[in-house]
Design a protein around this motif. Structure first.
Motif: not given
Length: 701
Positions: A59, A68, A83, A85, A91
């Protein structure tokens, strides 16, 4: 790094960037924690490439798109999964693929959504740093299967084709195949609607089958593959061919798939892994790979030439294991090095010859069976003379013949001259069989005994010209060759500095033949028992499926493998084939089959295109001949007949026919008659006449 998920392979990335730290990152990618920790200790960041069956939903968060936010406003919430960041606020979500779904890299399949898939896709892994750190979000449990909407969206909106600097589209391979498939479908539809003859239908079905097979091999899902197959099999043109010619239409698709599917049986990244593992398996093969890369050429081609020269340097009394055939077979060896013009076929040969350091080889280019027999006869005489002169001393004469041709079409041109017997001779030479001729080089009744000579055939082949060898398929000649690819991945070409560094490490193989230069009595390169058991089983299976009228080409392939294994052993300084060498010979044969398939695919493509081109040309010629014949007939018609049968239908079709269009609608030899016919139609009341400004129209009554 101690709790890495078993869903990826990891490799080093240059610190603070997204760029792999090495060019061959796919080959060195690993899940070994100790290796990864060593990279980190050296100050490198880490990249992660999904393993087969997994992918990453990436993303992006940028000024013009926010993946997002797009999901939040348009799709269900993503399930919890592993996941991270990203440094820029995006992400990375890891997902498992459904069992029947394949996924490839995609960019912006929805705003801000990318896919990084197994093979060529990767992401910067958490713990790395690009201005800001990549951080892992809390997660425990199994990686979930991807939501169906991701699969559907990625399939429904594939990545757009990129554009070159000049604005022209640069199509992906699949994109180009789709265009060709659509054209082939239009062609088949038009021919069927016109009922334009079974011969043209046959060509159209071949063309459609070709591109259907390509798209089936590139299908993203099994459903897409099944739809493509159904579209072909249910096409009325194909169904008619099936009905009238016992499955001729559907068989075409099977034939194309049989040729194409072996090439796509392994994804590119797995092929690279297999190749890397093969050339890393022994010190000798590793040297060959380094020598090839040091010249930006193919390691397979360099290996092939090395095996050919190993054969040429080994005395003819050295034979294969006798246990399988009752007697040992000759190590005479045939090689085809395959590549397009500019791929480096000549360079691969040069590297192989330099690496083997066999400058004394008797290298020749011949084009007739008589010339080849003379070379072999002269080599035998040289050996006999030298043996007599050097009794009790080291034997130094090279008695083998190494036939080298840098283009198969040049060789075939000479070989196909009237009276030339070289292709039939090659079948005998492969087996080391007896050779004879009434006259050779002025000598009468020349006869060369069975197993008394060494002859190697080494030829370069462009795939589209492979027909010069493949046309001898019925005799089994192509199956007696080892086919190696001289094409190397141009995206992985090394710079001159990198090549120089490699060449400083290794410049030749340092090989010494384990057999003496002269072997006075028959000597065998023995196979391990497990290899003989394997070949026995294959022989038993072949015996069940062939009859007295079937040419057993599989038997040739088994003998070629025995020769490859024997020469690999000699190349490794061994006088026998070990278990490991036998396994390596299987990889060589697999590569050979794949390369031969490539040649057959390209040949099939060009033969099909040429046949279609000829059919279209013949149809055009026939059409013009028919038109010319029709116009000659019309020129002889009375005006009234011409008016009613030719001119009136044109006016009725148009409804409102401009008088000035006579010049467009009729050829020069019919225009005067057409004007007379229109005047006649007006006088007979069959058409009307009106003016609009300066234009006169004829109107259908």
């Amino acid at each position: 790094m101690k709790n890495l998920p078993n869903i990826a392979l990891y490799f080093p990335i240059s610190a603070g960037t997204k760029r792999p730290a090495v060019k061959n990152w796919q080959a060195i990618a690993t899940d070994d924690v100790k290796t990864i920790q060593e990279w980190v200790a050296k100050g490198m960041d880490i990249g992660a490439m999904p393993k087969a069956g997994y992918f990453v939903l990436d993303l992006d968060v940028k000024e013009d798109k926010n993946g997002i936010d797009w999901i939040a406003n348009n799709r269900p919430t993503l399930p919890a999964t592993w996941t991270a960041k990203t440094a820029r606020g995006g992400q990375h979500h890891w997902f498992k693929l459904p069992a029947d779904v394949a996924m490839s890299n995609k960019t912006d399949f929805q705003p801000g959504l990318d896919i990084r898939a197994a093979g060529r896709g990767y992401i910067v892994f958490e713990g790395s740093y690009e201005g800001k750190p990549y951080t892992q979000m809390p997660f425990e449990g199994e990686i979930p299967e991807a939501p169906q909407w991701i699969i559907e969206d990625a399939k429904a909106k594939p990545a757009k084709d990129k554009f070159a600097d000049d604005g022209s589209a640069v199509l992906t391979y699949k994109g180009a195949a789709v265009l060709a498939y659509n054209e082939a479908m239009k062609h088949a539809n038009a021919l069927y609607e016109a009922q334009n003859g079974a011969h043209s239908w046959d060509d159209a079905a071949s063309e459609l089958a070709w591109y259907t097979a390509h798209l089936m091999c590139h299908a993203d899902t099994e459903t897409e593959r099944e739809e493509l197959q159904a579209n072909y099999l249910t096409h009325p043109l194909v169904e008619d061919l099936d009905a009238n010619e016992s499955g001729r239409g559907s068989n075409k698709l099977d034939q194309k798939l049989n040729v194409l599917e072996p090439q796509y049986a392994y994804a590119d990244e797995l092929e690279e892994e297999r190749e890397s593992a093969f050339f890393a398996s022994t010190e000798m093969l590793s040297k060959i790979e380094k020598l090839a890369k040091g010249s930006n050429t193919s390691p397979w081609a360099v290996l092939g030439h090395s095996l050919a020269m190993t054969s040429a340097d080994t005395h003819h009394n050295v034979l294969t294991d006798p246990d399988l055939r009752g007697s040992g077979a000759s190590l005479n060896f045939f090689l085809a090095s395959v590549g397009n013009s500019g791929d480096g076929k000549g360079e691969a040969y040069r590297v192989g010859r330099k690496a083997m350091n066999l400058d004394s080889l008797n290298i020749q280019d011949v084009g007739s069976g008589e010339a080849l027999l003379k070379l072999i006869s002269d080599a035998q005489a040289l050996e006999e003379d030298t043996e007599n002169e050097q009794e009790g001393k080291t034997f130094t004469a090279k008695s083998s013949v190494f036939v080298r041709s840098d283009e198969i079409t040049d060789f075939a041109t000479k070989a196909n001259r009237s009276g030339s017997t070289i292709f039939p001779r090659l079948l005998s030479i492969f087996m080391g069989a007896e050779l004879s001729n009434n006259t050779v080089g002025g000598k009468a009744n020349v006869s060369i005994a069975d197993g008394s000579y060494r002859c190697v055939f080494d030829v370069d082949v462009q795939p589209r010209n492979a027909g010069a060898l493949l046309e001898h398929q019925q005799s089994g000649l192509p199956q007696r060759f080892v086919w190696v690819s001289a094409s190397s991945d141009k995206s992985k070409r090394l710079s001159w500095r990198e090549r120089r560094e490699l060449n400083n490490v290794v410049s030749e193989l340092g090989w010494t033949n384990p057999f003496p230069e002269f072997v006075p009595t028959t000597t065998y390169v023995m196979l391990p028992d497990s290899a003989k058991d394997e070949l026995d089983q294959l022989e038993a299976e072949r015996a069940k499926r062939i009859d007295d009228y079937t040419e057993d080409h599989d038997g040739h392939l088994s003998l070629v493998r025995i020769k490859v294994a024997s020469l690999l052993a000699i190349l490794h300084g061994q006088k026998f084939v070990s278990e490991d060498i036998w396994k390596l010979s299987a990889e060589v044969m697999r590569h050979s089959a794949k390369t031969l398939d490539r040649c057959m695919t390209v040949m099939d493509h060009f033969v099909t295109k040429e046949a279609i081109g000829r059919a279209k040309l013949n149809a055009t010629i026939a059409h013009h001949a028919h038109k010319q014949e029709e116009e000659l007939s019309q020129a002889d018609m009375p005006v009234a007949q011409f008016a009613e049968t030719v001119v009136l239908p044109k006016i009725q079709e148009a409804g409102k026919f401009p008088k000035a269009d006579v010049n467009k609608q009729f050829r020069s030899n019919l225009r005067t008659k057409a004007r007379e016919a229109m005047t006649w139609l007006v006088t007979q009341g069959l058409v009307g006449e009106e003016k609009e400004g300066r234009t006169t129209y004829y109107l259908a009554a």
